[in-house]
Design a protein around this motif. Structure first.
Motif, mmCIF file in Angstrom:
data_model
loop_
_atom_site.group_PDB
_atom_site.id
_atom_site.type_symbol
_atom_site.label_atom_id
_atom_site.label_comp_id
_atom_site.label_asym_id
_atom_site.label_seq_id
_atom_site.Cartn_x
_atom_site.Cartn_y
_atom_site.Cartn_z
ATOM 1 N N ILE A 168 -2.382 3.885 11.995
ATOM 2 C CA ILE A 168 -2.957 5.746 11.763
ATOM 3 C C ILE A 168 -4.443 5.868 11.061
ATOM 4 N N PRO A 169 -4.586 7.203 11.891
ATOM 5 C CA PRO A 169 -6.373 7.701 12.347
ATOM 6 C C PRO A 169 -6.754 7.474 10.888
ATOM 7 N N LEU A 170 -7.045 7.005 10.199
ATOM 8 C CA LEU A 170 -7.726 7.910 8.698
ATOM 9 C C LEU A 170 -8.458 9.024 8.477
ATOM 10 N N SER A 171 -8.101 10.139 9.646
ATOM 11 C CA SER A 171 -8.229 11.069 9.210
ATOM 12 C C SER A 171 -7.523 12.196 9.041
ATOM 13 N N GLN A 172 -6.223 10.668 9.420
ATOM 14 C CA GLN A 172 -4.907 11.839 8.217
ATOM 15 C C GLN A 172 -4.384 11.128 7.703
ATOM 16 N N ILE A 173 -4.979 10.349 6.475
ATOM 17 C CA ILE A 173 -4.568 9.747 5.584
ATOM 18 C C ILE A 173 -5.472 9.964 4.312
ATOM 19 N N PHE A 174 -5.370 10.901 3.174
ATOM 20 C CA PHE A 174 -5.840 11.788 2.345
ATOM 21 C C PHE A 174 -6.235 10.855 0.590
ATOM 22 N N ASP A 175 -5.463 9.421 0.483
ATOM 23 C CA ASP A 175 -5.525 8.777 -0.268
ATOM 24 C C ASP A 175 -4.932 7.859 -0.111
ATOM 25 N N LEU A 230 -13.079 5.532 4.338
ATOM 26 C CA LEU A 230 -12.363 6.117 4.035
ATOM 27 C C LEU A 230 -12.757 7.671 3.260
ATOM 28 N N ALA A 231 -13.970 7.098 2.905
ATOM 29 C CA ALA A 231 -14.534 8.263 2.447
ATOM 30 C C ALA A 231 -15.842 8.500 3.623
ATOM 31 N N GLN A 232 -15.924 8.337 4.528
ATOM 32 C CA GLN A 232 -16.543 8.753 5.422
ATOM 33 C C GLN A 232 -16.097 9.792 6.229
ATOM 34 N N THR A 233 -14.334 9.368 6.177
ATOM 35 C CA THR A 233 -13.803 10.075 6.872
ATOM 36 C C THR A 233 -14.064 11.462 6.014
ATOM 37 N N HIS A 234 -13.561 11.536 5.098
ATOM 38 C CA HIS A 234 -13.472 12.432 4.626
ATOM 39 C C HIS A 234 -14.694 13.311 4.553
ATOM 40 N N LEU A 261 1.138 -1.377 -0.321
ATOM 41 C CA LEU A 261 0.293 0.115 0.201
ATOM 42 C C LEU A 261 0.453 0.946 -0.049
ATOM 43 N N LEU A 262 0.044 2.425 -0.725
ATOM 44 C CA LEU A 262 1.051 3.978 -0.221
ATOM 45 C C LEU A 262 -0.425 4.723 -0.061
ATOM 46 N N LEU A 263 0.474 5.072 1.680
ATOM 47 C CA LEU A 263 -0.709 6.519 2.241
ATOM 48 C C LEU A 263 -0.337 7.300 1.601
ATOM 49 N N GLN A 264 -1.263 8.309 1.660
ATOM 50 C CA GLN A 264 -0.237 10.233 1.111
ATOM 51 C C GLN A 264 -0.978 10.598 2.211
ATOM 52 N N ARG A 265 -0.914 10.660 3.023
ATOM 53 C CA ARG A 265 -1.072 11.199 4.849
ATOM 54 C C ARG A 265 -1.379 12.494 4.580
ATOM 55 N N ARG A 266 -1.836 13.994 4.686
ATOM 56 C CA ARG A 266 -1.972 14.893 5.355
ATOM 57 C C ARG A 266 -0.867 15.711 6.059
ATOM 58 N N SER A 267 -0.203 15.143 6.522
ATOM 59 C CA SER A 267 1.255 15.057 6.880
ATOM 60 C C SER A 267 2.632 14.604 7.029
ATOM 61 N N HIS A 268 3.812 14.519 6.998
ATOM 62 C CA HIS A 268 4.447 13.629 7.674
ATOM 63 C C HIS A 268 5.304 12.961 5.761
ATOM 64 N N GLY A 286 -6.287 21.333 5.250
ATOM 65 C CA GLY A 286 -5.355 20.035 6.392
ATOM 66 C C GLY A 286 -5.826 18.481 4.994
ATOM 67 N N GLU A 287 -6.421 19.466 3.301
ATOM 68 C CA GLU A 287 -6.349 18.008 3.045
ATOM 69 C C GLU A 287 -5.145 17.801 2.284
#
Length: 544
Positions: free
Chosen positions: A248-255, A157-161, A120-127, A286-287
């Motif tokens: 990793i919280p889903l709120s920190q994951i963008f895609d 993830l869609a619900q969290t977004h 997996l590749l997680l595109q996060r809002r930070s880091h 925060g996107e």
């Protein structure tokens, strides 16, 4: 015949010069587009297995940035320094628990490389990005079980977004409006106190309104806290290449996506989606860390405000110089000053704007109209208005010279004919001369926009910043906030290229942002050129 040959040579020479210019511009656009596409095109994630000289094996996972097969062995490596090794530059990600996220690895033997489909590749809002394998999902420390874990992940993830967008709306719109109402209520009470009209009835109304706003604020705060708690409930468990699990919280994951399992069609769709996110997202929401929308908005808005200011001033000055001022020492002195102003370095205009507009004019406005807010400045600090005025002053000579040249091309017979028919000089100027000089005015506007949109040095002194919490225009009265600081694409390029702590990761974004700035300038110029062409064709018959 000799004259014809000379003319033919000059035609070929000018055609060759134009061809070279067009080729250079095309190559520039191609270079920016090619290098910038790396930031959005999904790169494969490789799994490396390195065998050390003692037989020990180490593993790394990440995107391969560079691989040099015959690289001189660096000092300190085992063996002769003249030996050649394999050099790998790998973007390993996982910056927050395995920094740095770029590794340079030297290996005498080629590494064993594989591309697992399930990584997996997680595109996060930070880091930055995170690479690993999905272990599971949790909700309030309870493991979520599903037949299709990937589908469940994207659903959650869609619900969290949706929750994150709702949180951002409350923060940026509802809270901003409420704070604005509180500020207006305090200012009204302050004016009543100064006018000695703050009697018992006014005080009672003020306290009632303040209590009502305070209740609304507490209600919004409770709603916001509830949404934030709900957005933090879902957690993704990621296992890195070393076998360690990370929550990793889903709120920190963008895609999230599996880059090694994407087809060509999915890669193209992913590229378009990432490009749209880059153009439309804002880091303040925060996107993502690199959204360019605030910089695009600030650049275009500043150029429009600058154009609104510089065009009337430049046209009026050019009309006075050409139509009313005589040929005397004062006129020659003014023209010399205009030419010299065009050659002044832009940073000097920035210093002048800081001293005159920000500290001088802005400080005076604060003392006259915003004394209740002092010592906190309102207009006595760098902002959008002062940046637009500074760039208007910088580009003013260009507009004056272009407009005056356009006025000089209008035949005097048209002026004399208008005066002979009984029109005054003002009517001749307004109905005959200025409409025919509009193409020249737009030429000056094109040159002014091209220079102003790319300036960075003066803006660093009069209003541009790296990050802004809110845009200069929003849904809160008075809607356009000229006192706010703003972001600019030119400054964003400078910041990514020279001030970023992670230059290797941001290098493709530098090219993408530069391409975006060039395209915006080109679009504004093409718009002005199209309008100029239409007006030139309309008044062509009058000049013949």
């Amino acid at each position: 015949m000799t004259a014809m040959r000379q003319n033919s040579r000059w035609r070929w020479l000018t055609a060759g010069a134009v061809t070279v210019c067009l080729l250079a511009f095309t190559l520039l656009i191609a270079l920016l587009a090619w290098q910038g596409a790396r930031a959005f095109w999904p790169q494969p994630v490789d799994l490396y297995t390195f065998t050390q000289h003692d037989g020990h094996k180490s593993r790394l996972s990440g995107e391969t940035i560079e691989h040099q097969k015959h690289f001189p062995a660096p000092a300190g490596e085992q063996g002769n320094s003249a030996d050649q090794v394999n050099r790998y530059l790998i973007k390993t990600g996982n910056r927050d628990w395995d920094a740095p996220d770029f590794r340079v690895v030297y290996s005498r033997d080629p590494a064993n490389v594989s591309r697992p489909k399930d990584i997996l590749l997680l595109q996060r809002r930070s880091h930055g990005n995170a690479y690993g394998w999905l272990v599971g999902l949790r909700e309030d420390n309870e493991v979520l079980v599903a037949q299709n874990t990937d589908a469940l992940l994207h659903q959650r993830l869609a619900q969290t977004h949706a929750l994150v967008r709702q949180i951002n709306h409350i923060r940026r719109i509802d809270m901003a409006r409420l704070n604005n109402q509180l500020e207006m209520l305090k200012e009204q009470a302050g004016r009543q106190r100064q006018a000695k009209q703050f009697d018992l009835q006014a005080q009672s109304e003020y306290q009632a309104n303040q209590a009502a706003l305070q209740r609304r604020f507490e209600k919004l705060s409770a709603t916001l806290a509830s949404l934030q708690h709900e957005s933090q409930r879902d957690v993704l468990i990621l296992r890195d290449v070393q076998g360690n699990d990370h929550a990793i919280p889903l709120s920190q994951i963008f895609d999230v996506w599996k880059p090694n399992a994407l087809s060509l069609k999915e890669k193209v769709l992913h590229f378009l989606q990432q490009t749209w996110h880059f153009v439309s997202d804002s880091p303040a929401d925060g996107e993502s860390e690199t959204g360019a929308f605030p910089a695009i908005f600030g650049t275009v808005l500043m150029v429009l405000l600058m154009s609104v200011v510089v065009m009337p001033l430049g046209v009026i000055a050019a009309v006075w110089l050409h139509e009313y001022a005589g040929r005397n020492a004062l006129t020659r002195l003014v023209r010399i000053a205009v030419v010299n102003l065009a050659g002044v370095p832009s940073i000097v205009y920035g210093v002048f704007g800081l001293g005159f507009f920000v500290w001088g004019v802005g400080g005076t406005i604060d003392q006259l109209f915003y004394s209740n807010a002092l010592p906190n400045p309102t207009f006595g600090t760098p902002g959008l208005l002062w940046a637009a005025l500074t760039l208007a002053l910088l580009t003013l000579p260009v507009v004056i010279v272009a407009t005056e040249e356009g006025l000089s091309r209008i035949p005097d017979s048209l002026r004399q004919g208008s005066l002979a028919l009984g029109a005054t000089q003002a009517e001749t100027l307004w109905k005959i001369v200025l409409p025919m000089a509009i193409p020249a005015m737009l030429t000056g506007l094109i040159l002014a926009v091209a220079r102003a949109a790319g300036e960075t040095a003066p803006l660093m002194l009069v209003g541009v910043v790296k990050m802004v919490p809110e845009l200069p225009a929003d849904a809160v009265f008075p809607y356009l906030h000229l006192d706010r600081k703003f972001m600019h694409l030119g400054f964003q390029i400078y910041d990514l290229a020279f001030q970023s702590p992670n230059i290797e990761a941001d290098r493709p974004l530098v090219f993408a942002t530069a391409l975006l700035l060039v395209l915006i300038i080109l679009s504004l110029n093409l718009l002005a050129m199209g309008l100029r062409h239409r007006l030139r064709e309309r008044y062509r018959l009058m000049t013949q």
